[in-house]
Enzyme design. Sequence first.
Site, PDB file in Angstrom:
ATOM      1  N   LYS A  32     -26.005 -32.158  13.708  1.00 31.93           N
ATOM      2  CA  LYS A  32     -26.038 -32.411  12.261  1.00 31.93           C
ATOM      3  C   LYS A  32     -26.404 -31.147  11.483  1.00 31.93           C
ATOM      4  O   LYS A  32     -25.734 -30.778  10.519  1.00 31.93           O
ATOM      5  CB  LYS A  32     -27.068 -33.506  11.932  1.00 31.93           C
ATOM      6  CG  LYS A  32     -26.745 -34.856  12.521  1.00 31.93           C
ATOM      7  CD  LYS A  32     -27.764 -35.903  12.133  1.00 31.93           C
ATOM      8  CE  LYS A  32     -29.153 -35.662  12.698  1.00 31.93           C
ATOM      9  NZ  LYS A  32     -29.229 -35.731  14.169  1.00 31.93           N
ATOM     10  N   THR A  33     -27.473 -30.517  11.921  1.00 29.16           N
ATOM     11  CA  THR A  33     -27.916 -29.318  11.218  1.00 29.16           C
ATOM     12  C   THR A  33     -26.873 -28.203  11.362  1.00 29.16           C
ATOM     13  O   THR A  33     -26.604 -27.462  10.431  1.00 29.16           O
ATOM     14  CB  THR A  33     -29.292 -28.870  11.760  1.00 29.16           C
ATOM     15  OG1 THR A  33     -30.188 -29.979  11.653  1.00 29.16           O
ATOM     16  CG2 THR A  33     -29.849 -27.706  10.985  1.00 29.16           C
ATOM     17  N   ASP A 223     -30.488 -32.186   4.565  1.00 28.69           N
ATOM     18  CA  ASP A 223     -30.734 -32.403   6.000  1.00 28.69           C
ATOM     19  C   ASP A 223     -31.885 -33.406   6.140  1.00 28.69           C
ATOM     20  O   ASP A 223     -32.667 -33.581   5.215  1.00 28.69           O
ATOM     21  CB  ASP A 223     -31.126 -31.067   6.666  1.00 28.69           C
ATOM     22  CG  ASP A 223     -30.998 -31.123   8.197  1.00 28.69           C
ATOM     23  OD1 ASP A 223     -30.555 -32.158   8.732  1.00 28.69           O
ATOM     24  OD2 ASP A 223     -31.333 -30.108   8.854  1.00 28.69           O
ATOM     25  N   GLU A 224     -31.997 -34.067   7.287  1.00 29.96           N
ATOM     26  CA  GLU A 224     -33.079 -35.028   7.546  1.00 29.96           C
ATOM     27  C   GLU A 224     -33.161 -36.064   6.417  1.00 29.96           C
ATOM     28  O   GLU A 224     -34.251 -36.388   5.915  1.00 29.96           O
ATOM     29  CB  GLU A 224     -34.437 -34.306   7.689  1.00 29.96           C
ATOM     30  CG  GLU A 224     -34.462 -33.179   8.696  1.00 29.96           C
ATOM     31  CD  GLU A 224     -34.613 -33.630  10.137  1.00 29.96           C
ATOM     32  OE1 GLU A 224     -34.657 -34.844  10.389  1.00 29.96           O
ATOM     33  OE2 GLU A 224     -34.661 -32.753  11.021  1.00 29.96           O
ATOM     34  N   GLN A 254     -34.734 -41.421  13.685  1.00 24.71           N
ATOM     35  CA  GLN A 254     -35.765 -40.386  13.606  1.00 24.71           C
ATOM     36  C   GLN A 254     -36.549 -40.468  12.308  1.00 24.71           C
ATOM     37  O   GLN A 254     -37.179 -39.495  11.899  1.00 24.71           O
ATOM     38  CB  GLN A 254     -35.134 -39.000  13.727  1.00 24.71           C
ATOM     39  CG  GLN A 254     -34.548 -38.738  15.097  1.00 24.71           C
ATOM     40  CD  GLN A 254     -34.032 -37.314  15.214  1.00 24.71           C
ATOM     41  OE1 GLN A 254     -34.795 -36.369  15.223  1.00 24.71           O
ATOM     42  NE2 GLN A 254     -32.720 -37.174  15.268  1.00 24.71           N
ATOM     43  N   ARG A 607     -36.614 -33.465  21.634  1.00 21.87           N
ATOM     44  CA  ARG A 607     -36.787 -32.030  21.373  1.00 21.87           C
ATOM     45  C   ARG A 607     -36.471 -31.224  22.627  1.00 21.87           C
ATOM     46  O   ARG A 607     -36.283 -30.017  22.567  1.00 21.87           O
ATOM     47  CB  ARG A 607     -38.237 -31.697  20.951  1.00 21.87           C
ATOM     48  CG  ARG A 607     -38.741 -32.342  19.671  1.00 21.87           C
ATOM     49  CD  ARG A 607     -37.815 -32.149  18.530  1.00 21.87           C
ATOM     50  NE  ARG A 607     -36.972 -33.331  18.355  1.00 21.87           N
ATOM     51  CZ  ARG A 607     -35.810 -33.322  17.717  1.00 21.87           C
ATOM     52  NH1 ARG A 607     -35.330 -32.216  17.207  1.00 21.87           N
ATOM     53  NH2 ARG A 607     -35.099 -34.421  17.593  1.00 21.87           N
TER      54      ARG A 607
HETATM   55  N1  LIG Z   1     -20.058 -28.256  19.130  1.00 23.25           N
HETATM   56  C1  LIG Z   1     -21.117 -27.657  19.670  1.00 23.25           C
HETATM   57  N2  LIG Z   1     -20.958 -26.768  20.657  1.00 23.25           N
HETATM   58  C2  LIG Z   1     -22.021 -26.162  21.219  1.00 23.25           C
HETATM   59  N3  LIG Z   1     -23.308 -26.374  20.863  1.00 23.25           N
HETATM   60  C3  LIG Z   1     -23.521 -27.250  19.878  1.00 23.25           C
HETATM   61  C4  LIG Z   1     -22.451 -27.943  19.234  1.00 23.25           C
HETATM   62  N4  LIG Z   1     -22.996 -28.745  18.298  1.00 23.25           N
HETATM   63  C5  LIG Z   1     -24.335 -28.571  18.360  1.00 23.25           C
HETATM   64  N5  LIG Z   1     -24.668 -27.672  19.294  1.00 23.25           N
HETATM   65  C6  LIG Z   1     -26.024 -27.226  19.672  1.00 23.25           C
HETATM   66  O1  LIG Z   1     -26.787 -28.386  19.986  1.00 23.25           O
HETATM   67  C7  LIG Z   1     -28.132 -28.243  19.543  1.00 23.25           C
HETATM   68  C8  LIG Z   1     -28.487 -29.373  18.605  1.00 23.25           C
HETATM   69  O2  LIG Z   1     -27.814 -29.213  17.360  1.00 23.25           O
HETATM   70  P1  LIG Z   1     -28.521 -29.526  15.985  1.00 23.25           P
HETATM   71  O3  LIG Z   1     -29.882 -28.988  15.976  1.00 23.25           O
HETATM   72  O4  LIG Z   1     -27.588 -29.158  14.901  1.00 23.25           O
HETATM   73  O5  LIG Z   1     -28.587 -31.121  16.130  1.00 23.25           O
HETATM   74  P2  LIG Z   1     -29.194 -32.173  15.107  1.00 23.25           P
HETATM   75  O6  LIG Z   1     -28.260 -33.312  15.104  1.00 23.25           O
HETATM   76  O7  LIG Z   1     -29.473 -31.529  13.814  1.00 23.25           O
HETATM   77  O8  LIG Z   1     -30.527 -32.572  15.861  1.00 23.25           O
HETATM   78  P3  LIG Z   1     -31.833 -33.277  15.267  1.00 23.25           P
HETATM   79  O9  LIG Z   1     -31.456 -34.712  15.095  1.00 23.25           O
HETATM   80  O10 LIG Z   1     -32.856 -33.097  16.298  1.00 23.25           O
HETATM   81  O11 LIG Z   1     -32.131 -32.614  13.971  1.00 23.25           O
HETATM   82  C9  LIG Z   1     -28.224 -26.886  18.878  1.00 23.25           C
HETATM   83  O12 LIG Z   1     -28.695 -25.944  19.821  1.00 23.25           O
HETATM   84  C10 LIG Z   1     -26.793 -26.605  18.511  1.00 23.25           C
HETATM   85  O13 LIG Z   1     -26.534 -25.224  18.404  1.00 23.25           O
HETATM   86 MG   LIG Z   2     -31.259 -31.291  12.740  1.00 20.94          MG
END
Ligand SMILES: Nc1ncnc2c1ncn2[C@@H]1O[C@H](COP(=O)(O)OP(=O)(O)OP(=O)(O)O)[C@@H](O)[C@H]1O
Ligand SMILES: [Mg+2]
Length: 742
Positions: A32-33, A223-224, A254, A607
Site C-alpha cells: 500500500k505504502t 496512508d494508514e 490494522q 512487521r
Molecule cells: N510488487 C512488489 N515487488 C517487490 N516488492 C514489493 C512489491 N510491493 C511491495 N513490495 C515490498 O513489500 C514490502 C511491504 O510493502 P509496503 O510497506 O508498501 O506494504 P504496506 O501494505 O504498506 O504494509 P503495512 O500494511 O504494514 O503498512 C516493502 O518492502 C515493499 O518494498
Molecule cells: Mg504501509
Amino acid sequence: MDYLEGLNEPQREAVLQTEGPLMIIAGAGSGKTRVLTYRIAHLIYHGVDPFNILALTFTNKAAAEMRQRIEKVVGTESRNVWMGTFHSIFARILRIEADKIGYSRDFSIYDTDDSKSLIRSILKELSLDDKIYRVGGVLGRISGAKNRLVSVNEYLRNTTIQADDEANRMPEMGRLYKIYQDRLRKSNAMDFDDLLFNTNVLFRDHVAVLNKYQQKFKYVMVDEFQDTNISQYLITRKLAAVHQNICVVGDDAQSIYAFRGADIQNILNFEKDYPDLKVIKLEQNYRSTQNIVKAANSVINKNKAQLRKNVWTENIEGPLIDLIKASSDNEEGNLIANSIFEEKMNNSLRNSDFAILYRTNAQSRAFEEALRRRNIKYRIIGGVSFYQRKEIKDLIAYLRFTVNQNDEEAFKRIINLPKRGIGESTVAKIVVTADENNINLWEVVSKVQQFMPGRLAAPIDNFSTLIKSFKVIANQKDAFETATHVAKNSGLLKDLHEDKTVEGLARYENVQELLNAIKEFVDNPENEDKTLSSFLQSVSLLTSADDEKDTDTDKITLMTIHAAKGLEFKHVYIVGMEEDLFPSQMMLASRADLEEERRLFYVAITRAEKKLTLAFAETRYKFGRLKTCEPSRFLNEIDPAFIRMDKSLNGREAAAATLVKSMTPRKPTVVPANLHTPSQDFVPSDTSQLTGGMKVEHPKFGFGIVKDVEVQGNDKKARIDFEKVGEKTLLLSFAKLKIHTN
Ligand SMILES: Nc1ncnc2c1ncn2[C@@H]1O[C@H](COP(=O)(O)OP(=O)(O)OP(=O)(O)O)[C@@H](O)[C@H]1O
Ligand SMILES: [Mg+2]
C-alpha cells in the site's frame, strides 16, 4: 517508466488510476505504502506540479522515507510535495492563516505535559479536588470533545454531555474546558487536538481560504487511512471536494487507534461519500515468509468485525515462529539478547535487522540492560524520548518564550530557571493578574512594576530585559545562532556545566546535541524558513516514532507496537506475551476492545520479514511487587502448525496451550559481556535490585557503598560513597556497576 516494473498488476492499476476517488483496502505488507510512493512519483513524472500534491502519512519519518524514494525517480522536485503527518501539514497551514482565526503566526504548540500543567494550574485556581478531577481524565475529556469537533459552546449546551459529567462527578467539566481554551488562546498556543480542530474551524468559516487549498491540492493521498479520526476525515474530504482526486490506503485489520478516536466507520463512509469510488484490493504480501503470513491470518481470523481478505505470499516458507519462555522479566531480557547475539553471528546480520516490540514503554528496561551488558547497540523509540528530557524541555521553553512571550507554560518553566528568587506564588500571581485584568501575560511581565511591589518586581524585570535581548537576536539571526545565544546567556548551559556528576555531564551533552540538531535543521536545504519559530514548529510535531536523535543507524530498535505500524524488520521479537499485559488488562472490558488488541497483535506479527520470535515471562515486577504471569491467550490463537514445537510434543495435535505450559525455560547461552571492552573481568551486574548498603564497583571510580537509590523518571539514581573519589550520584541506566556480595 522503469518504476512501473516493480509493481504487480493491481498495484500498477492503482498507480495509473490517478483521477477520481480511489480506495485501497489491503492486508499488511501488500505494498500500500509502495503504491502511494510510486503514485506520487508517477504524477510528478507526468508533469503534475509537486506543490499540488498533498500526502498525509502516519509519521514524519514515513514521510521522509517516501520523499527519498520519490526523489530517486523524479529528483529534488520531490521536496515540494506537501507531505507529512496530519498535524504537521495542518500546523503549516495554520501558521500561514493564523490571523484569520485570531492567532499570530508564532503560536506555540503545547505538548501533553504543557496541557496537563495548564489543567493543574486551573484546577488549583478553582480549588477543585484533583482526586475527582484527575488531570489525565480532564484532558482526556477535552481531547475527546475536540476530536468529535465539539466546541466549548456546544459542550456547554449539550445536555447529554452534562449528564455524563454529572455521572462522573465532574459537573465543572464544561467550565474547565472553557477556561482551558481561553488560556490557550491567551497564550497564543494550541494543543495537538487544536491543530485539527482549528483547521476545521478555519475551513468552515473562511470559504476563501478553503477554496485556495482546494485549488492547490489537486491530488490528495492518505496512508494508514484506517486510523484517521472524524476530524481528519472531514478535513481531507473538504480539501478533495473540488478535484475529487483522492486516494486512501489502509487496512481495517490494522486499526489500532480507536482509543484515540480513530473510526473504522471512515472506511465505510468513504464508499457512501464517493459514489464513483474505485476500490482496488491487494492480496499478495511481499514482506514476510509464508509461515509469518499464515500465522498472522490465523490470528486475525478470530476477529468477528473485519472485512475478509485473503493475504498470501510467494515468499519462501521460512523458519517456524520461535517461542521463548523466561522465568522472569530480567531473564526475558537476557534470553532475547542472547538470541539476537546468536542470530547475528550465525547469519551475519546487522543490528538494524532486529526489532523488539512490546505493549508498553515500561517494558524496555530489561532489554536495555541486557543489550547494554553485551555491548549491543540499540535505540529506543518513544518512551522518555530525547525531547522529553528535562534539560531539553528547559531550553526549548526558553526558545518558545523568545518567540512567543505569551506562552504561559514556557513562562512557568523558565521564570525561575536558573534560580532568580522568584517563588511559585509570585508566578501564580502573574498568571492570575493577566487573567483578571484580561491582558496578556507579557504585558504583566514587561510592566511588572505596575502590578507588584519593587522587591518582587526586580528579578522579573531582569528576566523581561533578558527575553527582550533574546528577541532582538531572534529577529536578526537564524535558529542555530539564536539558540546558542539563548543557551549561553540564559544561564542554562553554565548551570549544567558546573554540575560535574556523570548525569550532569550527560545533560550538558544533550543540550549540545539539541544545538547540533538545530544546526542540521538550518543547514538542510529542504527547510526554507530557518527561523527559530520554524524550527520550534518542526520539533513540537515529532511523533514518538520520529524520535531518533543520532546518526548511527546500525542499532536494534526497541519500541511499542503502536509505534511500529507501517515498518518492517528482518527479525522481530514480540515480548511480554502475557495475560493482562498483552492483551492489556485495560482492553478486556468489551469484545470491541479485545478485537482492537488482537489487531495490535496482528500489526506486530506482520512487521517481521524473515523470522518471528515470541516471548513471555512467568514472573514480572509490577508496581514494585513480583507478580506471577500467565501466558497470553494470543499464543493459543496462532495456528500451532506455524510455531516451533517442543520435541516432546507430537506436531499439530499439541495445542499451543500445552506447548506453552510444558516448555522448559531455556538455558541462557553464555555470551561474553562487554565484547569490546578491554577489561574482560569487569562484568557489570544487573542493578535493578540495587539498594542502600550494597557494595559496588565502578570501572573508573573503584569500590563504593550504596547510600540510597531513588526513582527518577523512568530511571533510578544511586548515591554512592566511593572509597577513592567520595560521593557520586549515578543514573543506573548509564552507570556500569558490579555488585559485590561479600
Ligand atoms: N510488487 C512488489 N515487488 C517487490 N516488492 C514489493 C512489491 N510491493 C511491495 N513490495 C515490498 O513489500 C514490502 C511491504 O510493502 P509496503 O510497506 O508498501 O506494504 P504496506 O501494505 O504498506 O504494509 P503495512 O500494511 O504494514 O503498512 C516493502 O518492502 C515493499 O518494498
Ligand atoms: Mg504501509
